[in-house]
Each structure stands twice: as structure tokens, then as C-alpha cells.
Design a protein around this motif. Sequence first.
Motif, PDB file in Angstrom:
ATOM      1  N   LEU A 261     -41.456  -9.166   0.787  1.00  0.00           N
ATOM      2  CA  LEU A 261     -40.511 -10.253   0.998  1.00  0.00           C
ATOM      3  C   LEU A 261     -39.423  -9.845   1.988  1.00  0.00           C
ATOM      4  N   PRO A 262     -38.898 -10.796   2.749  1.00  0.00           N
ATOM      5  CA  PRO A 262     -37.820 -10.483   3.694  1.00  0.00           C
ATOM      6  C   PRO A 262     -36.615  -9.886   2.981  1.00  0.00           C
ATOM      7  N   ASN A 263     -35.911  -9.029   3.681  1.00  0.00           N
ATOM      8  CA  ASN A 263     -34.743  -8.360   3.106  1.00  0.00           C
ATOM      9  C   ASN A 263     -33.521  -9.262   3.243  1.00  0.00           C
ATOM     10  N   ARG A 264     -33.468 -10.269   2.374  1.00  0.00           N
ATOM     11  CA  ARG A 264     -32.337 -11.198   2.395  1.00  0.00           C
ATOM     12  C   ARG A 264     -32.301 -11.959   1.068  1.00  0.00           C
ATOM     13  N   PRO A 265     -31.191 -12.599   0.687  1.00  0.00           N
ATOM     14  CA  PRO A 265     -31.121 -13.332  -0.584  1.00  0.00           C
ATOM     15  C   PRO A 265     -32.144 -14.474  -0.620  1.00  0.00           C
ATOM     16  N   MET A 266     -32.953 -14.494  -1.682  1.00  0.00           N
ATOM     17  CA  MET A 266     -34.032 -15.478  -1.789  1.00  0.00           C
ATOM     18  C   MET A 266     -34.248 -15.892  -3.236  1.00  0.00           C
ATOM     19  N   ILE A 267     -34.839 -17.076  -3.402  1.00  0.00           N
ATOM     20  CA  ILE A 267     -35.450 -17.500  -4.654  1.00  0.00           C
ATOM     21  C   ILE A 267     -36.862 -17.942  -4.304  1.00  0.00           C
ATOM     22  N   THR A 268     -37.839 -17.440  -5.046  1.00  0.00           N
ATOM     23  CA  THR A 268     -39.227 -17.765  -4.710  1.00  0.00           C
ATOM     24  C   THR A 268     -40.106 -17.774  -5.945  1.00  0.00           C
ATOM     25  N   GLY A 269     -41.162 -18.575  -5.887  1.00  0.00           N
ATOM     26  CA  GLY A 269     -42.163 -18.582  -6.931  1.00  0.00           C
ATOM     27  C   GLY A 269     -43.112 -17.407  -6.779  1.00  0.00           C
ATOM     28  N   VAL A 270     -43.531 -16.830  -7.905  1.00  0.00           N
ATOM     29  CA  VAL A 270     -44.416 -15.661  -7.917  1.00  0.00           C
ATOM     30  C   VAL A 270     -45.498 -15.858  -8.968  1.00  0.00           C
ATOM     31  N   ASN A 271     -46.716 -15.497  -8.629  1.00  0.00           N
ATOM     32  CA  ASN A 271     -47.821 -15.476  -9.575  1.00  0.00           C
ATOM     33  C   ASN A 271     -47.869 -14.083 -10.187  1.00  0.00           C
ATOM     34  N   TYR A 272     -47.379 -13.939 -11.409  1.00  0.00           N
ATOM     35  CA  TYR A 272     -47.225 -12.619 -12.034  1.00  0.00           C
ATOM     36  C   TYR A 272     -48.396 -12.297 -12.947  1.00  0.00           C
ATOM     37  N   SER A 273     -48.891 -11.064 -12.861  1.00  0.00           N
ATOM     38  CA  SER A 273     -49.904 -10.574 -13.798  1.00  0.00           C
ATOM     39  C   SER A 273     -49.205  -9.798 -14.906  1.00  0.00           C
ATOM     40  N   ASN A 274     -49.635 -10.046 -16.146  1.00  0.00           N
ATOM     41  CA  ASN A 274     -49.033  -9.389 -17.302  1.00  0.00           C
ATOM     42  C   ASN A 274     -49.938  -8.294 -17.839  1.00  0.00           C
ATOM     43  N   SER A 275     -49.363  -7.418 -18.647  1.00  0.00           N
ATOM     44  CA  SER A 275     -50.106  -6.260 -19.148  1.00  0.00           C
ATOM     45  C   SER A 275     -51.261  -6.644 -20.066  1.00  0.00           C
ATOM     46  N   ASP A 276     -51.195  -7.855 -20.677  1.00  0.00           N
ATOM     47  CA  ASP A 276     -52.270  -8.271 -21.587  1.00  0.00           C
ATOM     48  C   ASP A 276     -53.403  -8.991 -20.868  1.00  0.00           C
ATOM     49  N   GLY A 277     -53.358  -9.019 -19.523  1.00  0.00           N
ATOM     50  CA  GLY A 277     -54.401  -9.669 -18.744  1.00  0.00           C
ATOM     51  C   GLY A 277     -54.127 -11.117 -18.419  1.00  0.00           C
ATOM     52  N   SER A 278     -53.080 -11.696 -18.995  1.00  0.00           N
ATOM     53  CA  SER A 278     -52.705 -13.071 -18.697  1.00  0.00           C
ATOM     54  C   SER A 278     -51.855 -13.115 -17.433  1.00  0.00           C
ATOM     55  N   TRP A 279     -51.594 -14.336 -16.972  1.00  0.00           N
ATOM     56  CA  TRP A 279     -50.755 -14.543 -15.794  1.00  0.00           C
ATOM     57  C   TRP A 279     -49.605 -15.471 -16.147  1.00  0.00           C
ATOM     58  N   SER A 280     -48.500 -15.297 -15.445  1.00  0.00           N
ATOM     59  CA  SER A 280     -47.346 -16.167 -15.629  1.00  0.00           C
ATOM     60  C   SER A 280     -46.968 -16.798 -14.297  1.00  0.00           C
ATOM     61  N   ASN A 281     -46.665 -18.078 -14.335  1.00  0.00           N
ATOM     62  CA  ASN A 281     -46.145 -18.783 -13.176  1.00  0.00           C
ATOM     63  C   ASN A 281     -44.626 -18.589 -13.207  1.00  0.00           C
ATOM     64  N   SER A 282     -44.105 -17.795 -12.297  1.00  0.00           N
ATOM     65  CA  SER A 282     -42.733 -17.329 -12.406  1.00  0.00           C
ATOM     66  C   SER A 282     -41.906 -17.676 -11.182  1.00  0.00           C
ATOM     67  N   VAL A 283     -40.594 -17.506 -11.317  1.00  0.00           N
ATOM     68  CA  VAL A 283     -39.666 -17.645 -10.211  1.00  0.00           C
ATOM     69  C   VAL A 283     -38.673 -16.487 -10.312  1.00  0.00           C
ATOM     70  N   ILE A 284     -38.337 -15.907  -9.164  1.00  0.00           N
ATOM     71  CA  ILE A 284     -37.450 -14.745  -9.162  1.00  0.00           C
ATOM     72  C   ILE A 284     -36.290 -14.968  -8.188  1.00  0.00           C
ATOM     73  N   SER A 285     -35.204 -14.283  -8.463  1.00  0.00           N
ATOM     74  CA  SER A 285     -34.151 -14.139  -7.456  1.00  0.00           C
ATOM     75  C   SER A 285     -34.315 -12.752  -6.843  1.00  0.00           C
ATOM     76  N   TRP A 286     -34.130 -12.669  -5.524  1.00  0.00           N
ATOM     77  CA  TRP A 286     -34.464 -11.456  -4.767  1.00  0.00           C
ATOM     78  C   TRP A 286     -33.392 -11.162  -3.728  1.00  0.00           C
ATOM     79  N   ASN A 287     -33.019  -9.908  -3.645  1.00  0.00           N
ATOM     80  CA  ASN A 287     -32.140  -9.442  -2.574  1.00  0.00           C
ATOM     81  C   ASN A 287     -32.412  -7.963  -2.359  1.00  0.00           C
TER      82      ASN A 287
END
Length: 491
Positions: A261-287
Motif C-alpha cells: 500500500l502507498p505510504n500515506r494515510p488511507m482507509i481500504t477494504g481488505v480480504n483477510y485470511s484467518n488462522s482457522d481457514g476462514s476469510w473476513s471481509n475487512s476494512v483497515i486504517s493505514w499509515n
Amino acid sequence: MPILIAALALLLGAALAGCSIPLPWSFLAPVPLAFLFAFVAAAPTPKNGAWRAFLAGFAFFTLHLMWLPESFGAGFGPFGVVMFLPVFALLGVFVALLAFVTSSLTSAWWARVWLLAFGWVLVEWLRHLGPLAFPWGTLGYTTLPTPAVQIADLGGVLLLSLLVTSTGATLAMLVRREWRPLVPMTLLWLGALGYGASRTLPQGEPGRALLLRTTFAQFEKVFDFDAYWNQQLALTSQVQPGELVVWSETSVLSPAWIDRLPNRPMITGVNYSNSDGSWSNSVISWNDGVLARGDKVKLVPFGEYSPLARELRPVYDFFYTRFVGAPFTVRRPGTDMRPLPLEGRAYGAYICYESVFGALTAKLAREGAEVLVNVSNDGWFNPLGVAQHFAMGRVRAIETRRYVLRSVNLGVAGVVDPLGRPGTTFDGPSSGVVHARFDFLSAETPYTRFGDLPVVLLSAALALATLFLARRASPQESSKQRLWYRGRGEG
């Protein structure tokens, strides 16, 4: 005769759909609703009333949601069309059950009309609940073209629905020349319109954001993610000093891409993989690193949430492999929603489908969110579905008196002000950006504080009062009711 009755029921449901969002005359919805209430209330038996209501409900939801089979039929063929018929039928069953209960409780026509009006709101509330929740078709949204929509900050979209259904019941009473409800209903409308016209735009500390609108079809996005990523980077290069960058739902295909991701303040959706093999539809704040993460709480029924997912895994694998081209993956819903912190501010981020649930954005505002951020992917929808989704999301701004920032793939990107008015938007055929201007706000509304509960209790109380008055007006009705039904014919 039964054929004519069925045809009229279907016609009334179709007329109600013809007065739904995003049509500019949606405020006329109480008119077909009045004829529907009068028609169902006049049914000779509860069974007959339920049948009339089912046909009308089936027609209403089929036409209002026609974009679903059209959109999915283009990708999945005939199966994508047929699979929605049970959905429309189930939604019609909700209306049928309401009519059956209403007709069973009283034989007084006027009482049935009002019980249908108040019960309709309770049914809409129930359709907002549970893992299979699907509140599309909520009648309160039909007030969007009018200033009355502003009372949503008092009781949410369900308060608007109560205004619409009560208006429908009032008009239905005119069918039998009963004029008394017209005066209080007129006063209610004047109050709602006056309240709406007097609302002003709240002021706060200004903020700026770059909102992306990308243009990749759903499967194209997944199978050519490099091209999608490069489009996002190219659009992000248009950022101006001081702007927060917002990417859309699942803009990051997997956690492996996060560090790119670009090195700047962002909010973005992420497709996260979990330790139990499931996936989460997520959103993160990033800087220059992940600051906070939130997982989607309301998953799309049978799209993201699949009942008995682990037990029926082979069945889901068969359909997903055949129609999606990839094995079935279990989606894990989030358990809580909290604002994302970023540069000293609190952003109430929520994902796509969650924008049709006022309780979620009210919670984010209650938890301190100063602006709402909807990351979405409307690549599944045709233009009608896109317009409905965006229209419903506008009411979230009114309920919370917050700006809504929307970054989307194949939909409407832009900003909505706290009065529900779209500001700068972009939904053309090409990709693009919106340089959004907004204010950070913190005041609570009555709806933010109390949610749907006051309107639910009010609707239930009005229904009980109606039933009490009907029984008081006809003390012998309860004992004679069964005989009365038995003596009536179908028709």
C-alpha cells in the motif's frame, strides 16, 4: 372471480413497486399502499387475506428487486435468474403472515387496515434482524424526495416507514368515506415537512479525502488483480496535499498485498485470511502500517453468509466451482463495530451491504465516529441496484447527521452531506476520483442514541391500541369470530 382477485393483488403489488426508490415520484407510495390495505382487509377469511397479501408482496419484491436476477443472470445464466424466485416468494410470505394474523385478530375492516399499517413496520424491523437479514424494500426510503425524510434523525428509516404506512391507512379509510384520520395525519405531515425544511447543515472542522471509483467487473477484478491494483495506484496518484485516500471494498485481495500500500494515510477494504481457514471481509486504517481493523458484521445472505457452511461444504463447493470458478470459502462475520483511528480522527467505516442497516452506522456514531466511510463494491449490481443502494445509504447520513464518504468499484463514489444530499459524485463509465470536502462532526441525534427501539415499541403499542378499540367497539366479536369466518365465502 378468483383469477380477477389474484390479478388485482398482483397489480397492486406492481403499483407499489412503481412508487419505490430511486424513482422521483416514490413519495406517492401511500396511494397504492392504501388500495392494497383496503383490498387485503376486505378479504372474507384470514386465508384469503394472506393469499392476496402474498401475491401483492411477491409482485412488489419481484419488480423492486428485478435488478438481482438481471445482474446475476448475466454472469450465471438461467440459474442466476431462477435462484431468486424463492427469495421473492419468501419476502411475500412475510406480508402474507402479517395479513393472516391481522385478519385472524379482528373482523372489523377499519381495524384490519390500521393493524396492517402498524404491523408492516414491525415486519420491516424483523427483516433487519438475524444472519439472513434483507431489508431491501423498506418503505421509509420512499420519502427521500421530500423534506419529511429529515425526521430520520429522530427515529431512523422505520419512523419514515410508520409515516408512510399510516398515510396509506388514512387514505384507505377514505375508500369508505371515513374522514376523521385525515386531520391528524395532515398535521403529522405538516410537522414532518416543517421539521425537514428547518434543518440546517451542521458545522465542524473541515476535512478532505480522495475517493476512488474503479471499473472492474467482479470476476475480472479477481482473476486480473495486478491490473486492478495498478488502476488503484494510478488513481491514487491524483491525491492532493492534506487528503485522506479511501479505497473500496476488498481493494486488497489478501494480507500479502497490504505491505504494498502507498505510504500515506488511507482507509481500504481488505480480504483477510484467518488462522482457522476462514476469510473476513475487512476494512483497515493505514499509515505506513495497519493502525486498526474492522470486520464486516452483516454478511450478504448466501453470498458471504451460507447457512451450515461447514456441514454442507461439498454442496457449496459444487455450486461455487461451477458458477464462480473457485472453491467455496467460509466467511467469518465480525463481532463488533468501532471507529477506525487515523491521524487523531475517528472514522466510522462500514462495508457495502452494511450501508442498508441504520443500526450499524448509529452505533459507529455513538462510539465517536466523526465521519462515516462506506467502502463498497457494486460490481454485482446493474444500474437500478446501484441507484437503490446509493439512495438507501443517503439516509444513513440523515440518521446520524454525519457526512458519508463513499469509495466504490462500479458504483457511485462521492460524498453525502448530513442532510442526505449528494455532493460531488462520480459514476461514469470510466474510472475516476472525487476530491471530497466534508466536516468532522460529533453531535448525537435521537436515533444515534436510542436506535430503532422507540419506533418498534410505538408501532406495537399502536397495534395493541387498535385491537383494544376494535374489541371494545364490538364486545361480541371474539366469541362470534369463528362462526363469522365459517359463514363467509372465498373471493
